[in-house]
Design an enzyme around this catalytic site. Structure first.
Site, PDB file in Angstrom:
ATOM      1  N   LYS A  25       0.913  -0.990   0.227  1.00 38.17           N
ATOM      2  CA  LYS A  25       0.672   0.111  -0.136  1.00 38.17           C
ATOM      3  C   LYS A  25       1.172   1.540  -0.027  1.00 38.17           C
ATOM      4  O   LYS A  25       2.383   1.159  -0.092  1.00 38.17           O
ATOM      5  CB  LYS A  25      -1.199   0.051   1.035  1.00 38.17           C
ATOM      6  CG  LYS A  25      -0.052  -0.104   2.856  1.00 38.17           C
ATOM      7  CD  LYS A  25       0.144   2.139   2.971  1.00 38.17           C
ATOM      8  CE  LYS A  25       1.027   1.618   4.617  1.00 38.17           C
ATOM      9  NZ  LYS A  25       1.611   2.234   4.607  1.00 38.17           N
ATOM     10  N   ASP A 169      -1.887  -2.069  10.556  1.00 40.23           N
ATOM     11  CA  ASP A 169      -2.401  -1.789   8.771  1.00 40.23           C
ATOM     12  C   ASP A 169      -3.118  -3.332   7.744  1.00 40.23           C
ATOM     13  O   ASP A 169      -3.417  -3.129   7.173  1.00 40.23           O
ATOM     14  CB  ASP A 169      -1.212  -1.861   8.338  1.00 40.23           C
ATOM     15  CG  ASP A 169      -0.340  -0.254   8.115  1.00 40.23           C
ATOM     16  OD1 ASP A 169      -1.055   0.686   8.646  1.00 40.23           O
ATOM     17  OD2 ASP A 169       0.890   0.042   8.120  1.00 40.23           O
TER      18      ASP A 169
HETATM   19  P1  ATP Z   1       4.442  -1.596   8.137  1.00 40.79           P
HETATM   20  O1  ATP Z   1       3.950  -0.558   7.223  1.00 40.79           O
HETATM   21  O2  ATP Z   1       2.930  -2.574   8.564  1.00 40.79           O
HETATM   22  O3  ATP Z   1       4.561  -0.596   9.178  1.00 40.79           O
HETATM   23  P2  ATP Z   1       6.641  -1.839   6.690  1.00 40.79           P
HETATM   24  O4  ATP Z   1       6.941  -1.897   5.377  1.00 40.79           O
HETATM   25  O5  ATP Z   1       7.450  -0.905   7.331  1.00 40.79           O
HETATM   26  O6  ATP Z   1       5.291  -1.907   7.189  1.00 40.79           O
HETATM   27  P3  ATP Z   1       7.050  -4.284   7.130  1.00 40.79           P
HETATM   28  O7  ATP Z   1       8.200  -4.381   5.948  1.00 40.79           O
HETATM   29  O8  ATP Z   1       6.580  -4.909   7.685  1.00 40.79           O
HETATM   30  O9  ATP Z   1       7.257  -3.110   7.124  1.00 40.79           O
HETATM   31  O10 ATP Z   1       8.525  -5.050   8.054  1.00 40.79           O
HETATM   32  C1  ATP Z   1       8.666  -4.572   9.253  1.00 40.79           C
HETATM   33  C2  ATP Z   1       9.538  -5.726  10.278  1.00 40.79           C
HETATM   34  O11 ATP Z   1       8.951  -6.952  10.139  1.00 40.79           O
HETATM   35  C3  ATP Z   1      10.947  -6.046   9.443  1.00 40.79           C
HETATM   36  O12 ATP Z   1      11.892  -5.712  10.379  1.00 40.79           O
HETATM   37  C4  ATP Z   1      11.202  -7.188   9.825  1.00 40.79           C
HETATM   38  O13 ATP Z   1      11.783  -7.840   9.550  1.00 40.79           O
HETATM   39  C5  ATP Z   1       9.579  -8.382  10.212  1.00 40.79           C
HETATM   40  N1  ATP Z   1       8.674  -9.340   9.015  1.00 40.79           N
HETATM   41  C6  ATP Z   1       8.361  -9.629  10.110  1.00 40.79           C
HETATM   42  N2  ATP Z   1       7.280 -10.253  10.120  1.00 40.79           N
HETATM   43  C7  ATP Z   1       7.700 -10.231   8.122  1.00 40.79           C
HETATM   44  C8  ATP Z   1       7.031 -10.500   6.680  1.00 40.79           C
HETATM   45  N3  ATP Z   1       6.341 -11.149   6.955  1.00 40.79           N
HETATM   46  N4  ATP Z   1       7.800  -9.571   5.924  1.00 40.79           N
HETATM   47  C9  ATP Z   1       8.333  -8.842   6.047  1.00 40.79           C
HETATM   48  N5  ATP Z   1       8.470  -7.847   7.319  1.00 40.79           N
HETATM   49  C10 ATP Z   1       8.710  -8.796   8.497  1.00 40.79           C
END
Ligand code: ATP
Length: 336
Positions: A25, A169
């Site tokens: 997103k 989210d």
């Molecule tokens: P959000 O906007 O939901 O915070 P984001 O893009 O900031 O998402 P994610 O890609 O969800 O961040 O990753 C955040 C942390 O979660 C990372 O440090 C990662 O190691 C951990 N993590 C746990 N499970 C997953 C997964 N299935 N995919 C990606 N990261 C994951």
């Protein structure tokens, strides 16, 4: 794109498989309107799903349904083993993965009496810790996937209630996947809440569908990771001088008016992230230089920056140039 499901029976065991498209997103706006008693920020955001997606494949090997429930697995979900893996080494495996937590939650609430094993495989395309809600999407995909595999027929409301305890989210990802992922349960797909674009408020988990916008999207992530927690706590010491006009943005989306959307796009989290991380400033300035009239903004708490571009050729051009600066650059589209 497209998901699939399969069903095999052998030696008294049942095996079923489903693949859910776990979309990313972008935020067309983010505002902080206050702080709640529980410490969370009160936010108002417009969230839009994009085509860039991970594939989350769930395989359910049942060794006990519809057979009798024994004493051992009478306790909620205790007869279910969960395995999580990914094609990328940097994605945590097992219990540290949010997909595992989503499966454990489904097992606790809806796995009573089931006996078997669920294998979850994540084919990762969405950059991690990027502000694109990749992990949240994977959690939502597991909720949808087990809804299908266990024949639960839960609607989006029930899935969102489960999802909000996993992350702010996750409920939006539930609605977006319900709208666009072909393999979700039929009842969920037909739910009027299923939507690619939504107004999110409260902690970000209360949602109202909004008209989606057709656009190409160039996404570019500088090679750094930023923690969402750091940005929100950093914002407590910053003053927000200009808030997004969220109502105007919603009416611009209803009208499909790209120009009006562009002038109303504000992400207040840029105040903190751009002041702390030069790499994000550099990426945003490069994108602005290339895009000229098209809107360029940071997604979530960063570091990903995106541009909404109407013409495909221009989007391709911006993509090719940005790729020279940031390896993790993608050309995608909004989902409708
Ligand atoms: P959000 O906007 O939901 O915070 P984001 O893009 O900031 O998402 P994610 O890609 O969800 O961040 O990753 C955040 C942390 O979660 C990372 O440090 C990662 O190691 C951990 N993590 C746990 N499970 C997953 C997964 N299935 N995919 C990606 N990261 C994951």
């Amino acid at each position: 794109m497209g998901g699939f499901s399969a069903h095999f029976d052998f030696a008294g065991e049942t095996m079923k498989e489903v693949t859910i498209n776990s979309y990313g997103k972008i935020n067309l706006s983010i505002d902080i309107t206050g702080k709640r008693e529980d410490g969370y920020h009160r936010v108002e955001m417009i969230m839009h799903q994009i085509m860039l997606h991970d594939d989350v494949t769930l395989c359910w090997k049942s060794s006990g349904i519809p057979g009798p429930v024994n004493d051992q697995n009478k306790k909620a979900g205790c007869g279910i083993k969960i395995n999580v893996s990914s094609d990328k080494k940097y994605v945590p495996a097992g219990e540290d993965n949010i997909a595992f937590k989503a499966a454990a939650l489904m097992a606790k609430h809806h796995g009573r009496g089931l006996l078997g094993e669920v294998d979850i495989f994540i084919k990762k395309r969405i950059p991690v810790a990027a502000g694109l809600a990749g992990g949240s999407g994977n959690a939502a995909a597991v909720l949808h996937g087990l809804n299908v595999l266990w024949g639960l027929s839960l609607g989006t409301k029930e899935l969102c209630i489960l999802g909000e305890s996993l992350g702010a989210d996750v409920p939006f990802a539930v609605l977006g996947q319900a709208r666009c992922s072909p393999a979700v349960d039929e009842k969920t797909r037909k739910d009027p809440m299923a939507s690619s674009c939504a107004f999110a408020y409260g902690r970000g988990t209360l949602l109202r569908p909004v008209t989606p916008l057709k656009s190409f999207v160039v996404i570019s992530k500088p090679p750094i990771s930023i923690s969402t927690g750091e940005v929100y706590s950093g914002m407590d010491k910053r003053e927000i001088e200009v808030h997004p006009a969220t109502k105007e943005l919603i009416s611009a989306l209803d009208e499909g008016n790209h120009k009006k959307v562009a002038v109303n796009m504000i992400n207040v989290l840029e105040i903190y992230t751009l002041s702390m991380y030069d790499e994000v400033v550099y990426t945003k300035n490069k994108m602005l230089e290339l895009c000229k009239d098209e809107p360029v903004m940071m997604s979530g708490s960063g570091p990903t920056v995106y541009a909404l571009i109407q013409q495909k050729n221009k989007a391709k051009d911006v993509y090719n140039k940005m790729k020279e600066y940031n390896r993790e650059t993608f050309l995608t589209e909004t989902t409708l």
